[in-house]
Motif scaffolding. Sequence first.
Motif, PDB file in Angstrom:
ATOM      1  N   PHE A 519       0.852  -1.182   0.000  1.00  0.00           N
ATOM      2  CA  PHE A 519       0.000   0.000   0.000  1.00  0.00           C
ATOM      3  C   PHE A 519       0.889   1.234   0.000  1.00  0.00           C
ATOM      4  N   SER A 520       0.330   2.356  -0.396  1.00  0.00           N
ATOM      5  CA  SER A 520       1.081   3.607  -0.347  1.00  0.00           C
ATOM      6  C   SER A 520       0.425   4.548   0.647  1.00  0.00           C
ATOM      7  N   LEU A 521       1.256   5.361   1.267  1.00  0.00           N
ATOM      8  CA  LEU A 521       0.841   6.195   2.384  1.00  0.00           C
ATOM      9  C   LEU A 521       1.240   7.642   2.104  1.00  0.00           C
ATOM     10  N   ASP A 522       0.234   8.495   1.996  1.00  0.00           N
ATOM     11  CA  ASP A 522       0.461   9.924   1.791  1.00  0.00           C
ATOM     12  C   ASP A 522       0.260  10.606   3.144  1.00  0.00           C
ATOM     13  N   LEU A 523       1.348  10.947   3.802  1.00  0.00           N
ATOM     14  CA  LEU A 523       1.276  11.470   5.165  1.00  0.00           C
ATOM     15  C   LEU A 523       0.699  12.885   5.189  1.00  0.00           C
ATOM     16  N   PRO A 524      -0.035  13.223   6.251  1.00  0.00           N
ATOM     17  CA  PRO A 524      -0.542  14.602   6.370  1.00  0.00           C
ATOM     18  C   PRO A 524       0.603  15.578   6.578  1.00  0.00           C
ATOM     19  N   THR A 525       0.373  16.809   6.170  1.00  0.00           N
ATOM     20  CA  THR A 525       1.416  17.822   6.328  1.00  0.00           C
ATOM     21  C   THR A 525       0.859  18.979   7.162  1.00  0.00           C
ATOM     22  N   LYS A 526       1.581  20.067   7.257  1.00  0.00           N
ATOM     23  CA  LYS A 526       1.149  21.199   8.073  1.00  0.00           C
ATOM     24  C   LYS A 526       0.886  22.405   7.181  1.00  0.00           C
ATOM     25  N   ASP A 527       0.351  23.466   7.774  1.00  0.00           N
ATOM     26  CA  ASP A 527       0.022  24.661   7.006  1.00  0.00           C
ATOM     27  C   ASP A 527       1.290  25.342   6.485  1.00  0.00           C
ATOM     28  N   GLY A 528       1.099  26.137   5.444  1.00  0.00           N
ATOM     29  CA  GLY A 528       2.209  26.877   4.857  1.00  0.00           C
ATOM     30  C   GLY A 528       2.062  26.953   3.353  1.00  0.00           C
ATOM     31  N   THR A 529       3.097  27.407   2.671  1.00  0.00           N
ATOM     32  CA  THR A 529       3.063  27.442   1.213  1.00  0.00           C
ATOM     33  C   THR A 529       3.113  26.017   0.669  1.00  0.00           C
ATOM     34  N   ALA A 530       2.813  25.867  -0.623  1.00  0.00           N
ATOM     35  CA  ALA A 530       2.844  24.542  -1.247  1.00  0.00           C
ATOM     36  C   ALA A 530       4.223  23.921  -1.113  1.00  0.00           C
ATOM     37  N   GLU A 531       5.262  24.753  -1.279  1.00  0.00           N
ATOM     38  CA  GLU A 531       6.631  24.242  -1.166  1.00  0.00           C
ATOM     39  C   GLU A 531       6.939  23.791   0.250  1.00  0.00           C
ATOM     40  N   GLU A 532       6.488  24.570   1.243  1.00  0.00           N
ATOM     41  CA  GLU A 532       6.724  24.214   2.643  1.00  0.00           C
ATOM     42  C   GLU A 532       5.981  22.941   3.023  1.00  0.00           C
ATOM     43  N   ARG A 533       4.759  22.819   2.527  1.00  0.00           N
ATOM     44  CA  ARG A 533       3.963  21.626   2.840  1.00  0.00           C
ATOM     45  C   ARG A 533       4.609  20.377   2.249  1.00  0.00           C
ATOM     46  N   GLU A 534       5.089  20.497   1.011  1.00  0.00           N
ATOM     47  CA  GLU A 534       5.721  19.349   0.358  1.00  0.00           C
ATOM     48  C   GLU A 534       7.031  18.993   1.050  1.00  0.00           C
TER      49      GLU A 534
END
Length: 614
Positions: A519-534
């Motif tokens: 399976f693949s897992l896309d972990l949650p991220t935090k607020d910020g710009t798209a670059e910061e989130r990635e």
Amino acid sequence: MEVNKMKGYIKDVLGNMPSDWLNLTTHRLDIYNEERAKVQFLDQFEILAQTDNSDTLALHNLPTAYDYIRLGHPLSCVLEWAIGILNNLAPEQVICFLSKTMPILSILRTNLLVNKNTLIAYTGDLPSSFDAEVLRTVYGYTFKLQQVENASEIEAFDGSTIFVSEQENIAAVDLNATIDFYVNLYSDLGSVLLVNGNQNKKYVSAIQHVRRRETVAMTPNNCFAALQSLVKQSSTYTQKSNSAENKAAVLDLIREVSGANTTPLVASSGLSIQYAIMMGLVHHALENHMGKAIKIVVPPNCYGGTNDQARRVAACNDAIEIVDLPVDGDNDMVQSIAIVLDKIAKVDAVPFIIAEIPTNPRVEVPELDKLRAVLSAKRKTASGSEAIDPVFILDQTFCPNVHFLGDADILSSVRTISFASGSKFPSGGKCTAGYCIANKKAEALIDKIDLHLKLCDNEATDLQYKILVKQMPSMNERIHKAFLNTHDFVSFIKQTLPAAKINFVSDELGKEGFTPSVFSLDLPTKDGTAEEREKYKREMNHRLINLMITEIPNESKYCVSYGQLHGCYWTIPATSTQGTTKEDDKDYIVRVSLSPDLDLEQHKKVFKKFVDSM
């Protein structure tokens, strides 16, 4: 290093080496630097050799030489290092192959792309599978053949000169300045290519890439036997046993697991069988659809080896073009195939489609009734004539137990060839052999595929057949147990980290028989710009993997394995299996693969620790 000292050291290494050097098919990515593949291993191996340190632990602690043994491995590196010393060549100028023809083909391919002539001089006979006419007409290679009594007869040539000869022993070669490449053939072991002269060092990376994508390195047990020969030990790893019976049994097992009653083919690796499929289909198209363009349709984010190899085939022939097939995420495989096939029909081209079911790494399964309908649909060319029907090349590595090919199965009306990597569930990670089988509709294509499998000398070895005949009977049971573990772990993650996006088959698909253990897992991220989130998400990917492999080192590995007998394997497709994929198509997510045998409760405990630390 002096030759006798080198031989003495190798003798000690053969006695003390870790068992993994013979038995592993994949190695750890956390101790692997792809940019320094082979070099990093040999740099540290050389230090041990200089100090005469052959301690098992010291050898075990050497960095990973290559991530897959089909590309190379500790014993292939040691063999190449030793042969380099014998011939006063740098180890990168020595490249060993299981195949006897692919080292020749690797040079022909390189020279084709730079429009350079090639002379192939040889003593005795060329390998029996070497077919000059097919190499010229299908592969497009240009070369001159010359049979000689010995190397001294070879005169200067305007281009590259290859000298091919059968050798009884691993020994020094009398290098001749008029010869650019020596291909030494060794009975049942394979071949060794020597790159002679500084002017030819630029070929090394291209030759290595052929070994990486279209064939395999000399296998560990064959390298072991070659090294034994070098130090005058009797070989214990090349004895044949019941080879014909093992092959027949494996073919029967493939028919049984696939549901197709046709003749399977078994190759030295999954990419070896895929290359035979590609070249066999190209050959068939050149003969049966003369003058028409060939379109190889491939998902842009699929496994990097598949993607890269298809593009490498196209690079050698102006009549072949790669067509992208978006299949994952917001794209629907069936709709994408419909759009692509309509366009190909309009230009009256020959369509070959490569696709994984389930897809990798998003683990998606298309609606199969709609897939059959879109592949079976009759189409018209721009002039109104009937368009050529597609050949569907189905990568079943994730679910080799699902029946697509039988007379009553979903793709029986579509020309379909299924293939699978044998290093996954078929062997449980014990060998690299891969196989393919066609349904009745595509059965006529198998002869051409078999021709190219033999031409490339890429058939599975006796030992690979022996391993498969032992491992395949338990495959479906192992698939079931691994799926149950994976389903359990996915359910736990959903409860523990509901903000994560998980790609896994639905319960409905599981009941239909699609039971992958990945399976693949896309972990949650935090607020910020798209670059910061990635950036944060990618950091979390590594933090999770590092925690798992540190806390559970005996079971959790940072590795691209799938279908292994034991443990749990973690990787990031964008930096491993999608290594040659275009950047915009890469998946910076975590891919997890579970085996039928692991401490699942411990993995849950460590994952919970990761969640608590977020």
